[in-house]
Scaffold this active site. Sequence first.
Site: not given
Length: 339
Positions: A128, A266, A296
Site C-alpha cells: 500500500c 492511502h 482499498n
Amino acid sequence: MERDGRQWVVAGAGKVIRSVIRGSGSALPRRVVSNAELAAEVDTSDEWIVERTGIRQRYIAGEGETTATLATDAARKALAAAGVDAAEIDLIILATATPDNTFPATSTKVQHALGCHGGIAFDVQAVCSGFLYALTTADSLLRTGSAKKALVIGAETFSRILDWEDRTTCVLFGDGAGAIVLEAVDGEADDDHAAGLIASRLHADGRQHDLLYVDGGPSTTQTVGHLRMRGREVFRHAVVNLAEVLNEVLEDAGVSAEEIDWVVPHQANARILDATARKLGLPIEKVVVTVDQHANTSAASVPLAFDTAIQDGRIKAGDLVMFEAMGGGFTWGACLARM
Ligand code: UT7
C-alpha cells in the site's frame, strides 16, 4: 551537488532540480460491486462495512482487465493531462503487489503498450506504500539527472489475491490504477513557492511482516496465495506510524500542519483517515477521501485519490499537498509537494 536540508543544491550556483507534477490520470475496472451485492455472497452487511470502514463500493477487474491494462489506461490519461508525448518518457516506475507476471516487471508491459522504448522501467513492491516509494525513487532519479520525464504509477488487481471466504478481508479491497507525470525542472534553491516535490520520508519495519501478508509466492509455495491480515493490529500501527512520518516531513520541509492545503492519504479505512487528521490537528475537510467509492486499492489508492481531487478542481496550482501511506511489511511514508 550537495544536500542543503531538504534539497540537492548544485554547488555554488544556488540552483536546484525539482520534480514537478505535470498531470495525472486514473482508471477503474468496468464492474462496480456494492456492499449489498457482496453481502449476497459473503456473511457481511452494508451496515457493518460502512460503519467499520466507510467503504460503500469497490471496482473489480473482469476478463481482459489486468494490472498492466489499468496502469496503461491511467498512464495515457496522465500523459494527455500533462501534454507530454509518450516518446518523451524516459522513466516508468510502477508500484504494484499484483503484477501481471512474476517477471518481467509489469512496467515494461506498460512501456511497450505506450510505445516509449529504451528508457528505465521497473516495478516497486511496497504494497500500500508502493506509490510513495515509487514517487520518492522517481524524484531521486530526476534530481540526479538520470531521467527527465517520468511516469509514476500505482496499479493493482487485489481482487485476484483475496480469499472470498474470508469476510474479514475480502470486503475491504478493490482494483484500479492512478498515474502522474513528473518532470525535472531547473530552479532557484531559495524559491520557497516553486512547484515540485519538497520533502519525503520512507520507512520499513520487517518485524510486522506477519500482520499483513500474502500466504504464497514463487519461492515458498509456488502459488500466488491469498491476502491475510490482522486488521485491528494494523489499524493501531497505521495511526501511530502515519502521524510520526507526517511530522517528520513537515519538519524537513519547515512547514506547519496548518499550511497544508490537502492531504491525499492511502485509502484503507475512513476511521484511519479521521484519526490521522485529528492527530495532526487538521480538519477532515482537507483530507481527500475516496475510500467510500474505491475501497482499498493498495498502491493505486493515493494516485487514484489525487486524480479525483484534480479532476473535481479541489487541488489547484500552488497548493501544498501531502501524500501518505502505510501498508504490508510494514512499510510507510509521506511526501510533500507544491502543485
Ligand atoms: O492497506 C493496508 C493497511 N490496512 C489497514 O490499514 C487496515 C486496518 N484495519 C482496519 O481497517 C480494521 O481493523 C478492519 C476494518 C479490518 C476491521 O475493523 P475492526 O473494527 O478492527 O473489527 P474487528 O476486526 O475487531 O472485528 C469486529 C467484529 C468481529 O466479530 P466479534 O469477534 O466481535 O464477534 C468480526 O468477526 O466484526 C466481525 N467482522 C465482520 N462482521 C461482518 C469482521 N469482518 C466482518 C465483516 N462483516 N466483513
